[in-house]
Structures are given as structure tokens and as C-alpha cells.
Enzyme design. Structure first.
Site, PDB file in Angstrom:
ATOM      1  N   ARG A  77       0.818  -1.222   0.000  1.00  0.00           N
ATOM      2  CA  ARG A  77       0.000   0.000   0.000  1.00  0.00           C
ATOM      3  C   ARG A  77       0.845   1.263   0.000  1.00  0.00           C
ATOM      4  O   ARG A  77       0.409   2.315   0.452  1.00  0.00           O
ATOM      5  CB  ARG A  77      -0.949  -0.018   1.204  1.00  0.00           C
ATOM      6  CG  ARG A  77      -1.896  -1.221   1.183  1.00  0.00           C
ATOM      7  CD  ARG A  77      -2.937  -1.159   2.281  1.00  0.00           C
ATOM      8  NE  ARG A  77      -3.713  -2.384   2.365  1.00  0.00           N
ATOM      9  CZ  ARG A  77      -4.761  -2.677   1.607  1.00  0.00           C
ATOM     10  NH1 ARG A  77      -5.160  -1.811   0.692  1.00  0.00           N
ATOM     11  NH2 ARG A  77      -5.419  -3.812   1.742  1.00  0.00           N
ATOM     12  N   HIS A 133       2.527 -11.320  -5.027  1.00  0.00           N
ATOM     13  CA  HIS A 133       1.304 -10.557  -5.278  1.00  0.00           C
ATOM     14  C   HIS A 133       1.663  -9.092  -5.455  1.00  0.00           C
ATOM     15  O   HIS A 133       2.367  -8.506  -4.642  1.00  0.00           O
ATOM     16  CB  HIS A 133       0.322 -10.708  -4.111  1.00  0.00           C
ATOM     17  CG  HIS A 133      -1.085 -10.319  -4.467  1.00  0.00           C
ATOM     18  ND1 HIS A 133      -1.422  -9.029  -4.842  1.00  0.00           N
ATOM     19  CD2 HIS A 133      -2.232 -11.046  -4.533  1.00  0.00           C
ATOM     20  CE1 HIS A 133      -2.721  -8.991  -5.104  1.00  0.00           C
ATOM     21  NE2 HIS A 133      -3.224 -10.201  -4.942  1.00  0.00           N
ATOM     22  N   TYR A 181      -1.263  -3.314  -4.171  1.00  0.00           N
ATOM     23  CA  TYR A 181      -2.689  -3.027  -4.315  1.00  0.00           C
ATOM     24  C   TYR A 181      -2.967  -1.670  -4.973  1.00  0.00           C
ATOM     25  O   TYR A 181      -4.070  -1.438  -5.477  1.00  0.00           O
ATOM     26  CB  TYR A 181      -3.372  -3.047  -2.947  1.00  0.00           C
ATOM     27  CG  TYR A 181      -3.490  -4.416  -2.321  1.00  0.00           C
ATOM     28  CD1 TYR A 181      -3.894  -5.523  -3.056  1.00  0.00           C
ATOM     29  CD2 TYR A 181      -3.204  -4.601  -0.975  1.00  0.00           C
ATOM     30  CE1 TYR A 181      -4.013  -6.768  -2.485  1.00  0.00           C
ATOM     31  CE2 TYR A 181      -3.312  -5.847  -0.377  1.00  0.00           C
ATOM     32  CZ  TYR A 181      -3.716  -6.927  -1.138  1.00  0.00           C
ATOM     33  OH  TYR A 181      -3.827  -8.158  -0.559  1.00  0.00           O
ATOM     34  N   HIS A 212      -4.090  -7.826  -9.978  1.00  0.00           N
ATOM     35  CA  HIS A 212      -5.504  -7.481 -10.155  1.00  0.00           C
ATOM     36  C   HIS A 212      -5.595  -6.634 -11.422  1.00  0.00           C
ATOM     37  O   HIS A 212      -4.817  -5.683 -11.582  1.00  0.00           O
ATOM     38  CB  HIS A 212      -6.015  -6.678  -8.966  1.00  0.00           C
ATOM     39  CG  HIS A 212      -6.095  -7.470  -7.695  1.00  0.00           C
ATOM     40  ND1 HIS A 212      -6.476  -6.912  -6.502  1.00  0.00           N
ATOM     41  CD2 HIS A 212      -5.847  -8.775  -7.423  1.00  0.00           C
ATOM     42  CE1 HIS A 212      -6.462  -7.834  -5.553  1.00  0.00           C
ATOM     43  NE2 HIS A 212      -6.079  -8.976  -6.098  1.00  0.00           N
ATOM     44  N   GLU A 214      -5.696 -12.179 -11.789  1.00  0.00           N
ATOM     45  CA  GLU A 214      -6.595 -12.682 -10.756  1.00  0.00           C
ATOM     46  C   GLU A 214      -8.031 -12.217 -11.001  1.00  0.00           C
ATOM     47  O   GLU A 214      -8.265 -11.040 -11.333  1.00  0.00           O
ATOM     48  CB  GLU A 214      -6.139 -12.206  -9.374  1.00  0.00           C
ATOM     49  CG  GLU A 214      -7.012 -12.734  -8.244  1.00  0.00           C
ATOM     50  CD  GLU A 214      -6.483 -12.369  -6.866  1.00  0.00           C
ATOM     51  OE1 GLU A 214      -7.199 -12.640  -5.881  1.00  0.00           O
ATOM     52  OE2 GLU A 214      -5.370 -11.826  -6.775  1.00  0.00           O
ATOM     53  N   ASP A 223      -9.512 -16.821  -7.234  1.00  0.00           N
ATOM     54  CA  ASP A 223      -9.756 -16.656  -5.794  1.00  0.00           C
ATOM     55  C   ASP A 223     -11.150 -17.198  -5.473  1.00  0.00           C
ATOM     56  O   ASP A 223     -12.138 -16.790  -6.092  1.00  0.00           O
ATOM     57  CB  ASP A 223      -9.653 -15.170  -5.438  1.00  0.00           C
ATOM     58  CG  ASP A 223      -9.763 -14.891  -3.958  1.00  0.00           C
ATOM     59  OD1 ASP A 223     -10.798 -15.261  -3.365  1.00  0.00           O
ATOM     60  OD2 ASP A 223      -8.844 -14.284  -3.393  1.00  0.00           O
ATOM     61  N   HIS A 236     -13.544 -14.441  -4.112  1.00  0.00           N
ATOM     62  CA  HIS A 236     -13.952 -13.553  -5.198  1.00  0.00           C
ATOM     63  C   HIS A 236     -14.966 -14.235  -6.108  1.00  0.00           C
ATOM     64  O   HIS A 236     -15.948 -13.624  -6.539  1.00  0.00           O
ATOM     65  CB  HIS A 236     -12.736 -13.137  -6.028  1.00  0.00           C
ATOM     66  CG  HIS A 236     -11.738 -12.330  -5.280  1.00  0.00           C
ATOM     67  ND1 HIS A 236     -10.514 -11.952  -5.824  1.00  0.00           N
ATOM     68  CD2 HIS A 236     -11.755 -11.820  -4.018  1.00  0.00           C
ATOM     69  CE1 HIS A 236      -9.831 -11.247  -4.938  1.00  0.00           C
ATOM     70  NE2 HIS A 236     -10.558 -11.165  -3.833  1.00  0.00           N
ATOM     71  N   HIS A 246      -6.314 -19.045  -4.989  1.00  0.00           N
ATOM     72  CA  HIS A 246      -6.325 -18.393  -3.687  1.00  0.00           C
ATOM     73  C   HIS A 246      -7.467 -19.008  -2.887  1.00  0.00           C
ATOM     74  O   HIS A 246      -8.643 -18.821  -3.215  1.00  0.00           O
ATOM     75  CB  HIS A 246      -6.524 -16.883  -3.841  1.00  0.00           C
ATOM     76  CG  HIS A 246      -5.264 -16.156  -4.191  1.00  0.00           C
ATOM     77  ND1 HIS A 246      -5.264 -14.855  -4.654  1.00  0.00           N
ATOM     78  CD2 HIS A 246      -3.959 -16.549  -4.138  1.00  0.00           C
ATOM     79  CE1 HIS A 246      -4.019 -14.481  -4.864  1.00  0.00           C
ATOM     80  NE2 HIS A 246      -3.216 -15.499  -4.562  1.00  0.00           N
ATOM     81  N   ASP A 281     -15.667  -8.315  -0.776  1.00  0.00           N
ATOM     82  CA  ASP A 281     -14.451  -9.114  -0.677  1.00  0.00           C
ATOM     83  C   ASP A 281     -13.984  -9.152   0.773  1.00  0.00           C
ATOM     84  O   ASP A 281     -13.183  -8.323   1.208  1.00  0.00           O
ATOM     85  CB  ASP A 281     -13.367  -8.505  -1.574  1.00  0.00           C
ATOM     86  CG  ASP A 281     -12.101  -9.330  -1.603  1.00  0.00           C
ATOM     87  OD1 ASP A 281     -12.122 -10.466  -1.099  1.00  0.00           O
ATOM     88  OD2 ASP A 281     -11.082  -8.840  -2.132  1.00  0.00           O
ATOM     89  N   HIS A 316     -12.449 -11.936   3.385  1.00  0.00           N
ATOM     90  CA  HIS A 316     -11.931 -13.293   3.545  1.00  0.00           C
ATOM     91  C   HIS A 316     -12.208 -13.828   4.949  1.00  0.00           C
ATOM     92  O   HIS A 316     -12.199 -13.085   5.928  1.00  0.00           O
ATOM     93  CB  HIS A 316     -10.433 -13.323   3.285  1.00  0.00           C
ATOM     94  CG  HIS A 316     -10.045 -12.983   1.879  1.00  0.00           C
ATOM     95  ND1 HIS A 316      -8.743 -13.057   1.416  1.00  0.00           N
ATOM     96  CD2 HIS A 316     -10.788 -12.572   0.821  1.00  0.00           C
ATOM     97  CE1 HIS A 316      -8.705 -12.696   0.152  1.00  0.00           C
ATOM     98  NE2 HIS A 316      -9.941 -12.393  -0.232  1.00  0.00           N
ATOM     99  N   GLU A 340      -5.102 -16.866   1.739  1.00  0.00           N
ATOM    100  CA  GLU A 340      -4.896 -15.449   2.076  1.00  0.00           C
ATOM    101  C   GLU A 340      -5.841 -15.088   3.225  1.00  0.00           C
ATOM    102  O   GLU A 340      -6.527 -14.085   3.198  1.00  0.00           O
ATOM    103  CB  GLU A 340      -5.191 -14.552   0.879  1.00  0.00           C
ATOM    104  CG  GLU A 340      -4.298 -14.740  -0.315  1.00  0.00           C
ATOM    105  CD  GLU A 340      -4.707 -13.853  -1.463  1.00  0.00           C
ATOM    106  OE1 GLU A 340      -3.841 -13.208  -2.044  1.00  0.00           O
ATOM    107  OE2 GLU A 340      -5.921 -13.812  -1.784  1.00  0.00           O
TER     108      GLU A 340
END
Length: 308
Positions: free
Chosen positions: A61, A91, A94, A131, A170, A204, A207, A241, A254, A256, A286
Site C-alpha cells: 500500500r 502478489h 494493491y 488485479h 486474478e 480466488d 472472489h 487463492h 471481498d 476473507h 490469504e
């Protein structure tokens, strides 16, 4: 496998394992912290009982890139060989949006993704997950084309094809303006990129569920996998994922959840892990860490579902 429970929050302080943690016919792992240095993630993954793992190669981030030392890469590779940790999945940050319409932000995203590629190559990673981005301010088709062009731009001058690195697109939760909410969109992006780069998909489970696909019921799961096979192609799904979901199917939220404790339940993961058509793939959790040991428990939950 002998039962193993940590007494410390930091896996690097756990006692050495005496049992081989990779006794499973599937590649099962979890997203692992790079705290203290990216190379420490390999040790953490091994001590969590993984035989594959995923990391961020830098802060996910922040735009400021993480500078990798040659010694760190060498240590990571040595530990991966010693512990049979493969594939290594990275990964992407973001913040990256390769479908963006703001020219300055898009330029920053392309530069950041190039940094991801450079670090993935330095670490000899097999996969880099991305993504596909947000197309706000344009049409979905324009967004897909812009993402493909931005990925190709970031790769200019790099011999990705000979490196052993594959870029994985993804699928997403299907939020407004988000690309990748359907298997068709993932497949279209792969078709655009395939003439230029080694590409595949990362699917995922959370997702997929919140985007509206039924993977919970046996009949629905069969239909969803058939649809995935007809669009993306099951052989092209290199990473799953494995995330349970806190939200309802079709909610596009989203969130998890720990394996077996959410709306998906254990049978979804049991079916995927034991599907012979998917045995080539890596299965990586994840899941959140709400309490010490949650990462270990989620890895063991997945491994315990593998029949042979």
C-alpha cells in the site's frame, strides 16, 4: 504428521520442525510475511508446513519500492531449494491500476508494476499475480485493452519469456468498475496478452463466490468449473487463492474468512484440492490472522483435506 503448535507469534522463533511439512500430493501454502527481510518469508513458510507460498515483494500500500539486496535473493533461493518451496508467488501492490484513465496515475502504476517484475525476476519467482484494475471513466472493453497495453509497456526490454516468470491475472469480486469479475473478462485479457508474454490465471474462491458463481453446491461447483474450463481453461489456472468468504454469494463484498468457517465451508476446498484436473496448481490461503496461530491452522486445514 506430528502435531505442531507454536508458542511464539513469530514463526522464526519456533523450534525447528522434526517432521517434513510437505507430506501432501498438492502444493499448499499461505501468504507469508516478509518482515525482517524478504528472505525470511521462506523460513516462515517452511515452519508453517507449506511447500509453496506467496509474498509481497514490497509494501502493498505504498509507492516507495523495496530495494532487494543480492544476498537476500541468494538466501531466498537457497532456502527454497532446501525446503522444496515451489512455486514462489508474488502478489502485486494493491495501489497499481493498469486500467486507469488518469495519465499521471497510470504512469505511476506502470512504473510500480515494472518494479514488481524486476523484483520477481531477481527472486526467481514463478508467478506474479495482478488485479486487472478499475476502468472508471472508460468502458470495460477500453479498460481491458488499456490493462493489456500497460502490462506490455511495463515489460519492455525484459526477456520475460525466458525467465520462467508467468504473470497471473486474478479474478475479482465484481465491484463496480472493477475488471475481472467474470471468467470471460479474465480470458479476454489473457487472449490479449498471450502473443506477447507468458500469462495465466489466479482464481480466488472468495472472489468467485461473491461475484455470483456457485461453488458451494456440488451441482453449482461442477457448472462453475465447466464454465471456467470453457473460458480461461483449467490448465491456465496456475494458482488458487483459497479463501473462505464472510459475505453471501453475489454480494461483491471481498471479505476473507478462515478455511471452513465462512459461507463456503470445507467441502469446497476438499473438492478443489482433490480434483485431478487441478493437481498442477498451487493452493494458497490469504486468510486473516485474528489470533496467534491462525496462519498455521489454515494451512493445516487445507492440507488435511487432501486425500492422497
Amino acid at each position: 504428521m506430528a502435531e505442531f503448535r507454536p508458542s511464539e507469534k513469530d514463526p522464526l522463533k519456533w523450534p525447528a520442525r522434526t517432521d517434513p511439512p510437505w507430506r501432501t500430493s498438492r502444493r499448499v501454502g499461505i501468504h507469508t510475511s516478509i518482515a525482517g527481510g524478504v528472505e525470511n518469508a521462506a523460513e516462515r513458510a517452511f515452519r508453517l508446513g507449506c511447500n509453496t507460498f506467496q509474498i509481497f515483494s514490497s509494501s502493498p500500500r505504498q509507492w516507495q519500492p523495496y530495494s532487494l539486496g543480492r544476498g537476500q535473493c541468494a538466501t531466498m533461493n537457497r532456502l527454497r531449494q532446501r525446503y522444496d518451496l515451489k512455486p514462489l508467488v508474488i502478489h502485486s501492490n494493491y495501489l497499481i491500476n493498469l486500467a486507469g484513465t488518469n495519465a499521471a496515475f497510470l504512469k505511476k502504476s506502470v512504473e510500480a508494476f515494472r518494479g514488481e517484475l524486476e523484483r520477481a525476476l531477481a527472486l526467481c519467482a514463478e508467478y506474479l499475480v495482478l488485479h486487472p484494475g478499475s476502468f472508471r471513466g472508460a468502458s470495460r472493453e477500453e479498460g481491458l485493452i488499456r490493462t493489456a497495453g500497460s502490462i506490455a509497456e511495463a515489460c519492455e526490454g525484459m526477456d520475460i519469456a525466458k525467465s520462467g516468470l508467468t504473470i497471473l491475472i486474478e479474478n475479482t469480486a465484481g465491484a463496480e468498475y472493477s475488471l475481472g469479475g467474470t471468467f470471460e473478462q479474465v480470458a479476454e485479457l489473457l487472449d490479449l496478452l498471450r502473443p506477447k508474454l507468458p500469462v495465466g490465471a489466479c482464481i480466488d474462491t472468495c472472489h468467485t463466490h461473491v461475484a455470483g458463481y456457485d461453488i458451494v453446491s456440488e451441482e453449482g461447483r461442477a457448472l462453475t468449473l465447466r464454465h471456467l474450463a470453457q473460458t480461461v481453461g483449467l490448465k491456465n489456472v496456475r494458482v488458487w487463492h483459497c479463501n473462505d468468504a464472510k459475505a453471501e454469494r453475489g454480494s461483491r463484498l471481498d471479505r476473507h474468512e478462515h478455511i471452513g468457517r465462512g459461507k463456503l465451508g470445507l467441502e469446497v476446498f476438499r473438492a478443489l484440492l482433490n480434483d485431478r484436473r487441478l493437481k498442477h496448481a498451487a493452493f494458497i490461503a490469504e486468510t486473516p490472522i485474528d489470533d496467534p496461530g491462525d496462519d498455521l491452522r489454515n494451512v493445516e486445514a487445507l492440507k488435511g483435506l487432501v486425500k492422497s
